[in-house]
Design an enzyme around this catalytic site. Structure first.
Site, PDB file in Angstrom:
ATOM      1  N   CYS A  56       1.010  -0.936   0.093  1.00  0.00           N
ATOM      2  CA  CYS A  56      -0.177   0.038   0.096  1.00  0.00           C
ATOM      3  C   CYS A  56       0.677   1.778   0.090  1.00  0.00           C
ATOM      4  O   CYS A  56       1.673   1.276   0.996  1.00  0.00           O
ATOM      5  CB  CYS A  56      -1.239   0.344   1.497  1.00  0.00           C
ATOM      6  SG  CYS A  56      -1.532   1.812   1.349  1.00  0.00           S
ATOM      7  N   CYS A  59       0.094   3.377   3.510  1.00  0.00           N
ATOM      8  CA  CYS A  59       0.551   2.380   4.628  1.00  0.00           C
ATOM      9  C   CYS A  59       2.322   3.538   5.329  1.00  0.00           C
ATOM     10  O   CYS A  59       3.144   3.664   4.758  1.00  0.00           O
ATOM     11  CB  CYS A  59       0.475   1.251   4.248  1.00  0.00           C
ATOM     12  SG  CYS A  59      -0.514   0.449   4.984  1.00  0.00           S
ATOM     13  N   HIS A 121      -4.563   0.121   8.078  1.00  0.00           N
ATOM     14  CA  HIS A 121      -5.158   0.013   6.473  1.00  0.00           C
ATOM     15  C   HIS A 121      -6.260  -0.595   6.335  1.00  0.00           C
ATOM     16  O   HIS A 121      -7.159  -0.317   5.816  1.00  0.00           O
ATOM     17  CB  HIS A 121      -3.958  -1.111   5.647  1.00  0.00           C
ATOM     18  CG  HIS A 121      -3.911  -1.306   4.352  1.00  0.00           C
ATOM     19  ND1 HIS A 121      -3.926  -0.906   3.867  1.00  0.00           N
ATOM     20  CD2 HIS A 121      -4.549  -1.787   3.948  1.00  0.00           C
ATOM     21  CE1 HIS A 121      -3.990  -1.122   2.591  1.00  0.00           C
ATOM     22  NE2 HIS A 121      -4.633  -2.180   2.649  1.00  0.00           N
ATOM     23  N   ASN A 161     -13.377   9.850  -1.332  1.00  0.00           N
ATOM     24  CA  ASN A 161     -13.814   8.926  -1.918  1.00  0.00           C
ATOM     25  C   ASN A 161     -13.609   7.850  -1.697  1.00  0.00           C
ATOM     26  O   ASN A 161     -12.608   7.074  -1.435  1.00  0.00           O
ATOM     27  CB  ASN A 161     -13.031   9.005  -3.657  1.00  0.00           C
ATOM     28  CG  ASN A 161     -13.180  10.126  -4.584  1.00  0.00           C
ATOM     29  OD1 ASN A 161     -14.544  10.908  -4.185  1.00  0.00           O
ATOM     30  ND2 ASN A 161     -12.934  10.229  -5.513  1.00  0.00           N
ATOM     31  N   SER A 169      -8.988   4.461  -5.602  1.00  0.00           N
ATOM     32  CA  SER A 169      -7.905   4.266  -5.931  1.00  0.00           C
ATOM     33  C   SER A 169      -7.215   3.124  -4.985  1.00  0.00           C
ATOM     34  O   SER A 169      -6.047   2.118  -5.472  1.00  0.00           O
ATOM     35  CB  SER A 169      -6.786   4.473  -6.619  1.00  0.00           C
ATOM     36  OG  SER A 169      -6.260   4.975  -5.625  1.00  0.00           O
ATOM     37  N   HIS A 172      -7.014   2.123   1.840  1.00  0.00           N
ATOM     38  CA  HIS A 172      -6.422   2.591   3.057  1.00  0.00           C
ATOM     39  C   HIS A 172      -7.020   4.083   2.964  1.00  0.00           C
ATOM     40  O   HIS A 172      -7.698   4.879   2.452  1.00  0.00           O
ATOM     41  CB  HIS A 172      -4.531   3.264   2.958  1.00  0.00           C
ATOM     42  CG  HIS A 172      -4.083   3.377   3.782  1.00  0.00           C
ATOM     43  ND1 HIS A 172      -2.930   2.527   4.413  1.00  0.00           N
ATOM     44  CD2 HIS A 172      -3.876   4.055   5.041  1.00  0.00           C
ATOM     45  CE1 HIS A 172      -2.822   3.185   5.711  1.00  0.00           C
ATOM     46  NE2 HIS A 172      -3.434   3.829   6.062  1.00  0.00           N
ATOM     47  N   HIS A 174      -8.427   7.452   3.620  1.00  0.00           N
ATOM     48  CA  HIS A 174      -7.849   8.865   3.127  1.00  0.00           C
ATOM     49  C   HIS A 174      -8.516   9.817   2.794  1.00  0.00           C
ATOM     50  O   HIS A 174      -9.590   9.293   1.912  1.00  0.00           O
ATOM     51  CB  HIS A 174      -6.979   8.728   2.338  1.00  0.00           C
ATOM     52  CG  HIS A 174      -7.355   7.758   1.072  1.00  0.00           C
ATOM     53  ND1 HIS A 174      -7.183   6.585   1.244  1.00  0.00           N
ATOM     54  CD2 HIS A 174      -7.323   8.860   0.083  1.00  0.00           C
ATOM     55  CE1 HIS A 174      -7.560   6.508  -0.638  1.00  0.00           C
ATOM     56  NE2 HIS A 174      -7.719   7.797  -1.493  1.00  0.00           N
ATOM     57  N   GLN A 176      -9.266  13.759   0.140  1.00  0.00           N
ATOM     58  CA  GLN A 176      -7.680  14.524  -0.415  1.00  0.00           C
ATOM     59  C   GLN A 176      -9.159  15.802   0.086  1.00  0.00           C
ATOM     60  O   GLN A 176     -10.194  16.481   0.174  1.00  0.00           O
ATOM     61  CB  GLN A 176      -8.555  14.033  -1.437  1.00  0.00           C
ATOM     62  CG  GLN A 176      -7.786  13.120  -2.194  1.00  0.00           C
ATOM     63  CD  GLN A 176      -8.095  12.795  -4.116  1.00  0.00           C
ATOM     64  OE1 GLN A 176      -6.857  13.565  -4.592  1.00  0.00           O
ATOM     65  NE2 GLN A 176      -8.259  11.857  -4.240  1.00  0.00           N
ATOM     66  N   GLU A 190     -23.945  27.093  -5.809  1.00  0.00           N
ATOM     67  CA  GLU A 190     -24.611  27.271  -3.964  1.00  0.00           C
ATOM     68  C   GLU A 190     -24.537  28.713  -3.270  1.00  0.00           C
ATOM     69  O   GLU A 190     -25.229  29.114  -2.671  1.00  0.00           O
ATOM     70  CB  GLU A 190     -23.551  25.971  -3.163  1.00  0.00           C
ATOM     71  CG  GLU A 190     -24.785  24.963  -3.308  1.00  0.00           C
ATOM     72  CD  GLU A 190     -24.191  23.725  -2.138  1.00  0.00           C
ATOM     73  OE1 GLU A 190     -23.291  24.085  -1.305  1.00  0.00           O
ATOM     74  OE2 GLU A 190     -24.202  22.408  -2.555  1.00  0.00           O
TER      75      GLU A 190
END
Ligand code: H2U
Ligand code: ZN
Length: 353
Positions: A56, A59, A121, A161, A169, A172, A174, A176, A190
């Site tokens: 990973c 990790c 993980h 996501n 992808s 683990h 996470h 963004q 908005e």
């Protein structure tokens, strides 16, 4: 249309609902909810993941794709995306080829970061403790502050996501953060709606909306002292949820110690409900919508988050936004009220497998 038509009466037939934040309409077809399905069926069971995966790239201690090595982190870990969609050094400039406003482009500067929520993980936001989620929120707050303080950064989009179905992808845990010069499409719509509402009604659009939903209660999912999770009247995705701050605050910087912890609490409870809905770690895209970081006052902005999970009726049947949705407009079968009732029925206790 008759003014005294109730939603209950509407719900027996096709109708459309307005999203006052974007100005878009969604077509609701409750009579179709039971139609048979013979299309694509997704893999269901969650894979059993180890707490550390030597392959990973997120990790602790592992090497990432572009060669950098992660530290042996114990809580959260933040780094600049090795394959960032936005770069701080993009050359400035704009074009209007032919001068007719038809071949228009302009440079866009910014930066993209990745936030690992946990060294583990196989964790997820829902499986972290409230204190651990609070640490993630502290990273979001610090990044919104730091990135937003740059004169070149006018909007900071924090998002996650989750799940292969959403194009993530890596399992683990996470999220963004993308920060850029201009205000992207969705928050721009908005912003315009919230500003127009404030100017016309002398009140906040989402404060007024929340008051109505609190009275109606039919679309509420769960709440605590500072936040409400509900299926908005105009939800497009089957189990779409909006998380609203009860206080009128423009951004996560305005969260106090109590409301920051309350955000951690509601995130854990909502995502646990999501996971219990179809007994699978529910895939989704989620993100916060908040005031731009353009150093201007934004009394119109009310902090909230959107959750867009694609699953429809089981862990294996997803909603596709194709055909009519791509060419005409969003449509849903199960009503937001029914979806909210389903989410209220499921437990907030973690299933141990
Ligand atoms: P998603 O799985 O949510 O797409 O996000 C993973 C991000 O991590 C993705 O944007 C970045 C990808 O560019 N990444 C790195 O920055 N370094 C790596 O070694 C692999 C992935
Ligand atoms: Zn990992």
């Amino acid at each position: 249309m008759s003014e005294n038509l109730s939603l209950e009466m509407l719900n027996r037939a096709s109708h459309r609902r307005l999203n006052p934040l974007t100005g878009d309409w969604v077509l609701v077809s409750p009579q179709r909810a039971e139609r048979p399905w013979q299309g694509q069926v997704e893999e269901t069971a969650d894979p059993q993941l180890p707490s550390y995966d030597p392959e990973c790239y997120l990790c602790p201690g592992n090497e990432r794709a572009a060669g950098a090595r992660n530290p042996d982190y114990k809580s959260t870990f933040l780094f600049t995306n090795d394959f960032a969609a936005l770069k701080p050094d993009a050359p400035p400039g704009e074009i209007d080829d032919g001068g007719k406003g038809l071949l228009v482009a302009e440079s866009e500067r910014g930066t993209c970061r990745v936030v690992c929520f946990s060294p583990s993980h196989n964790a997820t936001l829902a499986r972290l403790s409230v204190d651990e989620i609070r640490s993630v929120i502290d990273v979001w707050i610090a990044e919104y502050r730091e990135l937003g303080s740059s004169p070149e950064i006018n909007y900071v989009q924090i998002f996650e996501n989750r799940g292969e179905m959403m194009g993530s992808s890596n399992p683990h845990p996470h999220g963004q953060i993308w920060a850029n010069q201009t205000i992207p499409n969705e928050p721009r719509k908005e912003q315009a709606s919230q500003l127009a509402y404030l100017q016309k009604q002398r009140a906040c659009l989402l404060c007024n909306y929340l008051e109505l939903e609190t009275q109606a209660r039919t679309r509420m999912v769960c709440e605590n002292s500072c936040f409400v999770a509900l299926v908005p009247l105009w939800a497009v995705w089957p189990f779409e949820v909006m998380l609203l701050s009860k206080a009128h605050v423009p951004d996560i910087l305005s969260l106090q110690s109590e409301s920051g912890t309350a955000l951690a609490d509601i995130l854990k409870r909502l995502i646990t409900r999501y996971d219990n809905l179809f007994d699978v770690s529910l895939p989704y895209s989620m993100g916060f919508h908040q005031a731009p970081t353009d150093q201007k006052p934004h009394p119109e902005w009310h902090l909230h988050a959107h959750f867009y999970p694609p699953l429809l009726r089981s862990a294996s049947v997803r909603k596709f936004m194709v055909g009519y949705e791509m060419l005409a407009g969003a449509q849903r079968d199960i009503t937001p009220e029914r979806a909210a009732a389903r989410l209220r029925e499921v437990s907030e206790r973690q299933h141990t497998t």
